[in-house]
Design an enzyme around this catalytic site. Structure first.
Site, PDB file in Angstrom:
ATOM      1  N   LYS A   3       0.223   3.565  -2.806  1.00  0.00           N
ATOM      2  CA  LYS A   3      -1.003   4.367  -2.973  1.00  0.00           C
ATOM      3  C   LYS A   3      -0.730   5.868  -3.143  1.00  0.00           C
ATOM      4  O   LYS A   3      -1.323   6.492  -4.025  1.00  0.00           O
ATOM      5  CB  LYS A   3      -1.990   4.078  -1.837  1.00  0.00           C
ATOM      6  CG  LYS A   3      -2.618   2.674  -1.999  1.00  0.00           C
ATOM      7  CD  LYS A   3      -3.534   2.298  -0.871  1.00  0.00           C
ATOM      8  CE  LYS A   3      -4.314   1.033  -1.212  1.00  0.00           C
ATOM      9  NZ  LYS A   3      -4.106  -0.085  -0.346  1.00  0.00           N
ATOM     10  N   SER A   5       0.796  -1.239   0.000  1.00  0.00           N
ATOM     11  CA  SER A   5       0.000   0.000   0.000  1.00  0.00           C
ATOM     12  C   SER A   5       0.825   1.282   0.000  1.00  0.00           C
ATOM     13  O   SER A   5       0.261   2.362  -0.163  1.00  0.00           O
ATOM     14  CB  SER A   5      -0.933   0.015   1.207  1.00  0.00           C
ATOM     15  OG  SER A   5      -2.000  -0.846   0.953  1.00  0.00           O
ATOM     16  N   TYR A  10      -3.510  -2.700 -10.465  1.00  0.00           N
ATOM     17  CA  TYR A  10      -3.427  -2.540  -9.004  1.00  0.00           C
ATOM     18  C   TYR A  10      -2.528  -3.617  -8.379  1.00  0.00           C
ATOM     19  O   TYR A  10      -1.661  -3.309  -7.550  1.00  0.00           O
ATOM     20  CB  TYR A  10      -4.840  -2.574  -8.390  1.00  0.00           C
ATOM     21  CG  TYR A  10      -4.822  -2.568  -6.890  1.00  0.00           C
ATOM     22  CD1 TYR A  10      -4.533  -1.403  -6.172  1.00  0.00           C
ATOM     23  CD2 TYR A  10      -5.055  -3.738  -6.162  1.00  0.00           C
ATOM     24  CE1 TYR A  10      -4.480  -1.402  -4.791  1.00  0.00           C
ATOM     25  CE2 TYR A  10      -5.011  -3.740  -4.778  1.00  0.00           C
ATOM     26  CZ  TYR A  10      -4.724  -2.580  -4.095  1.00  0.00           C
ATOM     27  OH  TYR A  10      -4.661  -2.584  -2.731  1.00  0.00           O
ATOM     28  N   TYR A  54      -4.530   3.961   7.725  1.00  0.00           N
ATOM     29  CA  TYR A  54      -5.905   3.435   7.769  1.00  0.00           C
ATOM     30  C   TYR A  54      -6.607   3.817   9.077  1.00  0.00           C
ATOM     31  O   TYR A  54      -6.507   4.959   9.511  1.00  0.00           O
ATOM     32  CB  TYR A  54      -5.946   1.901   7.592  1.00  0.00           C
ATOM     33  CG  TYR A  54      -4.929   1.356   6.644  1.00  0.00           C
ATOM     34  CD1 TYR A  54      -5.001   1.648   5.296  1.00  0.00           C
ATOM     35  CD2 TYR A  54      -3.896   0.549   7.083  1.00  0.00           C
ATOM     36  CE1 TYR A  54      -4.066   1.140   4.412  1.00  0.00           C
ATOM     37  CE2 TYR A  54      -2.957   0.034   6.201  1.00  0.00           C
ATOM     38  CZ  TYR A  54      -3.042   0.334   4.875  1.00  0.00           C
ATOM     39  OH  TYR A  54      -2.124  -0.161   4.013  1.00  0.00           O
ATOM     40  N   VAL A  84       1.335  -3.837   3.737  1.00  0.00           N
ATOM     41  CA  VAL A  84       1.384  -5.152   4.387  1.00  0.00           C
ATOM     42  C   VAL A  84       2.667  -5.934   4.078  1.00  0.00           C
ATOM     43  O   VAL A  84       2.892  -7.001   4.644  1.00  0.00           O
ATOM     44  CB  VAL A  84       0.137  -6.026   4.066  1.00  0.00           C
ATOM     45  CG1 VAL A  84      -1.107  -5.458   4.705  1.00  0.00           C
ATOM     46  CG2 VAL A  84      -0.040  -6.236   2.572  1.00  0.00           C
TER      47      VAL A  84
HETATM   48  N1  GLN Z   1      -1.927  -5.620  -2.033  1.00  0.00           N
HETATM   49  C1  GLN Z   1      -2.546  -5.439  -0.754  1.00  0.00           C
HETATM   50  C2  GLN Z   1      -4.030  -5.643  -0.863  1.00  0.00           C
HETATM   51  O1  GLN Z   1      -4.602  -5.110  -1.763  1.00  0.00           O
HETATM   52  C3  GLN Z   1      -2.243  -4.072  -0.215  1.00  0.00           C
HETATM   53  C4  GLN Z   1      -2.848  -3.829   1.139  1.00  0.00           C
HETATM   54  C5  GLN Z   1      -1.934  -3.136   2.116  1.00  0.00           C
HETATM   55  O2  GLN Z   1      -0.726  -3.027   1.948  1.00  0.00           O
HETATM   56  N2  GLN Z   1      -2.533  -2.711   3.197  1.00  0.00           N
HETATM   57  O3  GLN Z   1      -4.640  -6.321  -0.111  1.00  0.00           O
END
Ligand code: GLN
Length: 308
Positions: free
Chosen positions: A66, A63, A192, A244, A262
């Site tokens: 993003k 993420s 994505y 988040y 993550v």
């Molecule tokens: N690729 C992960 C997902 O879409 C990214 C989520 C994250 O890093 N929080 O679930």
């Protein structure tokens, strides 16, 4: 104590917290990560950099891509266009939340720092297909990090593509509510999944964070990658939603715009002062690096980093 020693000391103090977290397993390939890893790279505005621990190890950006997706969308379309399509309110929900009730889903309900908003963002990047959009995003990532070697981790990408059904659900909901115009939702998702699977290290994240901290300029040059107004836009959303549903807690503890992923990465932006890259794949229940947050909290206290 000099900065090098400070980082070494904080890292050793924080490493035990890796035991409180878990490596992500919902993307099978990420389960191979090593829970004990912890690294930090700090790049300062005077051009000096300091590092400690597992800062050389590579991991997938997840993420942390993003804000780069958002930057590319802003660069391709301008602020008004992007703002009209993806909202900026913090969701206060997990990153993969399906943010739909009985009411119609509106652009105001989504945010570029959670999955649904980021998937929508993929359709705002210019390119004739998903692959071309991804290549442009990869080029921007390389330019921000000052590292032309940054590449896709094919194994993580395929693992995400195979198992990413919740993201698929989010993509089809966006399509249902007319929030993405592309006909081929799977191609949007492919962009994505690839975006999340870009392989980076802590140094790359520190460099990217630095460009946001210097409001669009690369370290030690006058080279501008994007207008300063976009840094204000992105940094504000990072401060309110970058971690988040842990963003409020992080604002109190650390107090700088930041983005987690993550894969264990955290990119922190200390406006005008520094970019920080963290790697610590043992995550808390919200998907944020447990020891990484501790390390940033300690560093923020020692160096008065909070912007609040
Ligand atoms: N690729 C992960 C997902 O879409 C990214 C989520 C994250 O890093 N929080 O679930």
């Amino acid at each position: 104590m000099d900065m090098e020693e400070l980082l070494e000391q904080l890292l050793e103090e924080c490493r035990p917290y890796t035991q409180e977290g878990k490596v992500a397993t919902y993307i099978p390939e990420l389960a191979k990560g090593n829970r004990e890893d912890l690294g930090i790279y700090v790049l300062r505005s005077d051009g000096r950099h300091y590092q400690a621990g597992d800062y050389k190890k590579r991991f997938t950006i997840q993420s942390v891509v993003k804000p780069i997706l958002l930057l590319q969308a802003l660069m391709d379309n301008g602020k008004d266009f992007v703002r009209a399509r993806v909202g900026v309110e913090a969701t206060g929900k997990p990153f993969d939340a399906i943010n739909v009730t009985d009411q119609t889903l509106l652009s105001e309900h989504i945010n570029p720092m959670v999955n649904m908003g980021a998937i929508a963002m993929c359709t705002l990047i210019k390119g004739k297909n998903g692959e071309e959009r991804f290549q442009r995003l990869l080029e921007l990532t390389r330019a921000l990090a000052g590292d032309p070697e940054i590449a896709l981790d094919e194994a993580v990408y395929l693992s995400e593509k195979r198992t990413g059904n919740k993201n698929r659900a989010l993509g089809f909901l966006l399509k249902t509510y007319g929030m993405i115009e592309d006909d081929d939702v799977e191609e949007v998702l492919d962009c994505y999944f690839k975006a999340c699977s870009i392989s980076v290290n802590s140094k790359n994240l520190a460099n990217i964070g630095y460009v946001l901290a210097s409001r669009g300029k690369r370290p030690q040059t006058e080279e501008r990658i994007f207008p300063s107004a976009y840094a204000h836009y992105v940094n504000a959303i990072l401060a309110t939603c970058g971690m988040y549903d842990g963003s409020g807690d992080f604002a109190v503890k650390v107090g700088v715009p930041a983005k987690s992923g993550v894969g264990g990465g955290i990119m922190a932006v200390v406006p005008t002062r520094m970019g920080i890259g963290i790697f610590g794949p043992a995550l808390d229940g919200k998907g944020n690096s447990v020891a990484g947050i501790r390390l940033l909290e300690q560093l923020s206290q020692q160096m008065y980093l909070s912007i609040f």
